[in-house]
Design a protein around this motif. Structure first.
Motif, PDB file in Angstrom:
ATOM      1  N   ALA A 114     -20.913 -20.775  33.503  1.00 38.57           N
ATOM      2  CA  ALA A 114     -19.819 -21.336  32.709  1.00 38.57           C
ATOM      3  C   ALA A 114     -18.561 -20.481  32.782  1.00 38.57           C
ATOM      4  N   THR A 115     -18.720 -19.161  32.804  1.00 32.97           N
ATOM      5  CA  THR A 115     -17.545 -18.300  32.907  1.00 32.97           C
ATOM      6  C   THR A 115     -16.814 -18.540  34.211  1.00 32.97           C
ATOM      7  N   GLU A 116     -17.562 -18.739  35.287  1.00 32.17           N
ATOM      8  CA  GLU A 116     -16.940 -19.063  36.577  1.00 32.17           C
ATOM      9  C   GLU A 116     -16.226 -20.403  36.518  1.00 32.17           C
ATOM     10  N   ALA A 117     -16.684 -21.279  35.615  1.00 35.86           N
ATOM     11  CA  ALA A 117     -16.051 -22.582  35.423  1.00 35.86           C
ATOM     12  C   ALA A 117     -14.932 -22.527  34.390  1.00 35.86           C
ATOM     13  N   ARG A 118     -14.490 -21.324  34.052  1.00 38.57           N
ATOM     14  CA  ARG A 118     -13.387 -21.089  33.122  1.00 38.57           C
ATOM     15  C   ARG A 118     -13.705 -21.564  31.709  1.00 38.57           C
ATOM     16  N   LEU A 119     -14.944 -21.304  31.296  1.00 38.62           N
ATOM     17  CA  LEU A 119     -15.345 -21.529  29.911  1.00 38.62           C
ATOM     18  C   LEU A 119     -15.805 -20.172  29.358  1.00 38.62           C
ATOM     19  N   PRO A 120     -14.868 -19.331  28.926  1.00 33.17           N
ATOM     20  CA  PRO A 120     -15.219 -17.974  28.493  1.00 33.17           C
ATOM     21  C   PRO A 120     -15.996 -17.982  27.188  1.00 33.17           C
TER      22      PRO A 120
END
Length: 238
Positions: A114-120
């Protein structure tokens, strides 16, 4: 969970009775708090820090990352619920999507896709929710084993524990093993920071207290505004 609830109740009782007072308006229980701080510091030196150092030496870095991701993913679900309770609908939905993506495509949360998908990740707890609802922080409290807190956050601690999905893991032996690994992994992540703190802080107690209160005020201000990093942060004066 019952033990943690008892700790919270004892801390609340100590706070309400006003024992071990000081002249610091943010820390009227300084005598009590310093005693608890020393107790926690002793437990850390004797048991927790050595275990974390051994863990950091033996467990490969990628495995440590996977363990942290896994338990972080579990915590994200409770964060999402609190963000929704705070009226931060967009953030709550975003955090829930983190859980869904990491659970589905990240091997149950071991990989942080998810972080790679810009969901920090943005952690949120019931203490923040109470702050959003207008409940004052109350005095600073140091809980045995749990560490820095406030009267409001201590009252919210049992709710946070009940909201943690890992507490419902069965069989019990796996839950207990996982809980120990979780604590040691968290402590291992703080090894460098704790070393810097020991080297730099003239009074470690004061440093930890002021840093905690300032960070907590920032989190509450962010939840009230619906934002985080862009919110003007007001430091709590000691």
């Amino acid at each position: 969970m019952k033990y943690a609830a008892r700790i919270a109740a004892l801390a609340l009782a100590a706070t309400l009775t006003g024992c071990a007072t000081s002249n610091n308006p943010n820390d009227p229980l300084e005598g009590f708090n310093r005693a608890m701080f020393s107790f926690n510091d002793g437990v850390d030196r004797v048991a927790l820090k050595p275990a974390a150092q051994a863990y950091d030496t033996v467990v490969p870095g990628p495995v440590q990352t996977g363990i942290g991701n896994f338990f972080g993913n579990i915590g994200d679900l409770w964060s999402s619920i609190n963000q929704l309770l705070q009226g931060r609908i967009e953030q709550g939905v975003s955090t829930f999507m983190r859980v869904a993506i990491n659970t589905t495509f990240g091997l149950g949360g071991v990989l942080d896709v998810a972080t790679e998908a810009r969901l920090p990740r943005e952690k949120s707890d019931f203490g923040q929710t109470l702050g959003k609802w207008g409940v004052g922080s109350g005095p600073y409290v140091v809980l045995p084993f749990f560490g820095p807190s406030t009267l409001r956050d201590t009252a919210g601690l049992p709710i946070d524990l009940y909201g943690d999905l890992w507490t419902y893991k069965r069989p019990t032996r796996w839950r207990n093993v996982g809980s120990v690994v979780r604590v040691i992994d968290r402590r291992a992540q703080l090894l460098d920071a704790s070393t810097l703190l020991e080297d730099a802080a003239l009074d470690k107690y004061d440093f930890v207290r002021d840093a905690y209160l300032q960070r907590r005020q920032s989190q509450i201000s962010g939840s009230r505004s619906g934002g985080g990093d862009q919110q003007k942060q007001e430091a709590v004066k000691p």
